[in-house]
Design a protein around this motif. Structure first.
Motif, PDB file in Angstrom:
ATOM      1  N   THR A   1       0.982  -1.112  -0.025  1.00  0.00           N
ATOM      2  CA  THR A   1       0.058   0.074  -0.019  1.00  0.00           C
ATOM      3  C   THR A   1       0.805   1.172  -0.218  1.00  0.00           C
ATOM      4  O   THR A   1       1.979   1.158   0.690  1.00  0.00           O
ATOM      5  CB  THR A   1      -0.942  -0.105   1.038  1.00  0.00           C
ATOM      6  OG1 THR A   1      -0.332   0.092   2.221  1.00  0.00           O
ATOM      7  CG2 THR A   1      -1.892  -1.173   1.196  1.00  0.00           C
ATOM      8  N   PRO A   2       0.404   2.353  -0.667  1.00  0.00           N
ATOM      9  CA  PRO A   2       1.347   3.484  -0.532  1.00  0.00           C
ATOM     10  C   PRO A   2       1.198   4.025   0.788  1.00  0.00           C
ATOM     11  O   PRO A   2       0.478   3.909   1.433  1.00  0.00           O
ATOM     12  CB  PRO A   2       0.535   4.420  -1.708  1.00  0.00           C
ATOM     13  CG  PRO A   2      -0.723   3.755  -1.906  1.00  0.00           C
ATOM     14  CD  PRO A   2      -0.851   2.498  -1.231  1.00  0.00           C
ATOM     15  N   THR A   3       2.633   4.585   0.987  1.00  0.00           N
ATOM     16  CA  THR A   3       2.690   5.256   2.237  1.00  0.00           C
ATOM     17  C   THR A   3       2.613   6.574   2.029  1.00  0.00           C
ATOM     18  O   THR A   3       2.855   7.474   1.063  1.00  0.00           O
ATOM     19  CB  THR A   3       3.978   4.779   2.814  1.00  0.00           C
ATOM     20  OG1 THR A   3       5.017   5.392   2.044  1.00  0.00           O
ATOM     21  CG2 THR A   3       4.393   3.446   3.211  1.00  0.00           C
ATOM     22  N   ARG A   4       1.896   7.332   3.193  1.00  0.00           N
ATOM     23  CA  ARG A   4       1.810   8.732   3.296  1.00  0.00           C
ATOM     24  C   ARG A   4       2.997   9.376   3.943  1.00  0.00           C
ATOM     25  O   ARG A   4       3.443   9.061   5.074  1.00  0.00           O
ATOM     26  CB  ARG A   4       0.532   9.281   3.745  1.00  0.00           C
ATOM     27  CG  ARG A   4      -0.783   8.618   3.318  1.00  0.00           C
ATOM     28  CD  ARG A   4      -1.952   8.970   3.946  1.00  0.00           C
ATOM     29  NE  ARG A   4      -3.127   8.595   3.238  1.00  0.00           N
ATOM     30  CZ  ARG A   4      -4.125   9.203   3.381  1.00  0.00           C
ATOM     31  NH1 ARG A   4      -4.612   9.643   4.474  1.00  0.00           N
ATOM     32  NH2 ARG A   4      -5.307   8.214   2.591  1.00  0.00           N
ATOM     33  N   HIS A   5       3.488  10.395   3.213  1.00  0.00           N
ATOM     34  CA  HIS A   5       4.797  10.973   3.806  1.00  0.00           C
ATOM     35  C   HIS A   5       4.330  12.469   4.692  1.00  0.00           C
ATOM     36  O   HIS A   5       3.298  13.371   4.073  1.00  0.00           O
ATOM     37  CB  HIS A   5       5.706  11.443   2.708  1.00  0.00           C
ATOM     38  CG  HIS A   5       6.248  10.286   2.079  1.00  0.00           C
ATOM     39  ND1 HIS A   5       7.225   9.340   2.920  1.00  0.00           N
ATOM     40  CD2 HIS A   5       6.150   9.788   0.872  1.00  0.00           C
ATOM     41  CE1 HIS A   5       7.484   8.415   1.723  1.00  0.00           C
ATOM     42  NE2 HIS A   5       6.937   8.555   0.667  1.00  0.00           N
TER      43      HIS A   5
END
Length: 76
Positions: free
Chosen positions: A69-73
């Motif tokens: 899953t894409p990580t949020r920065h």
């Protein structure tokens, strides 16, 4: 008995517990609840090679594909 249909090898609860490293109590409970294939002779439970194969096949868990899953920065 004819030689074309040999008597299958039957394992006791203790032997199955030793082979599978499962507890005898758990195996007996599964037999009482009729969730494991087995043979019953009076109060004795016995397992054939086919029963053991079904037991092991029924407990097999296949690995699942991991989804990334894409990580949020964080901005900061």
């Amino acid at each position: 008995m004819s030689s074309s249909s040999p008597v299958p090898r039957l394992y006791t609860i203790a032997e199955v517990a030793e082979l599978t490293k499962m507890s005898e109590y758990w195996l007996r409970e599964q037999c009482r609840n009729a969730t494991l294939a087995h043979h019953r002779f009076g109060r004795c439970y016995r397992f054939s090679d086919t029963d053991l194969t079904q037991l092991l096949a029924g407990t097999r868990v296949e690995p699942q594909e991991r989804r990334l899953t894409p990580t949020r920065h964080r901005r900061g």
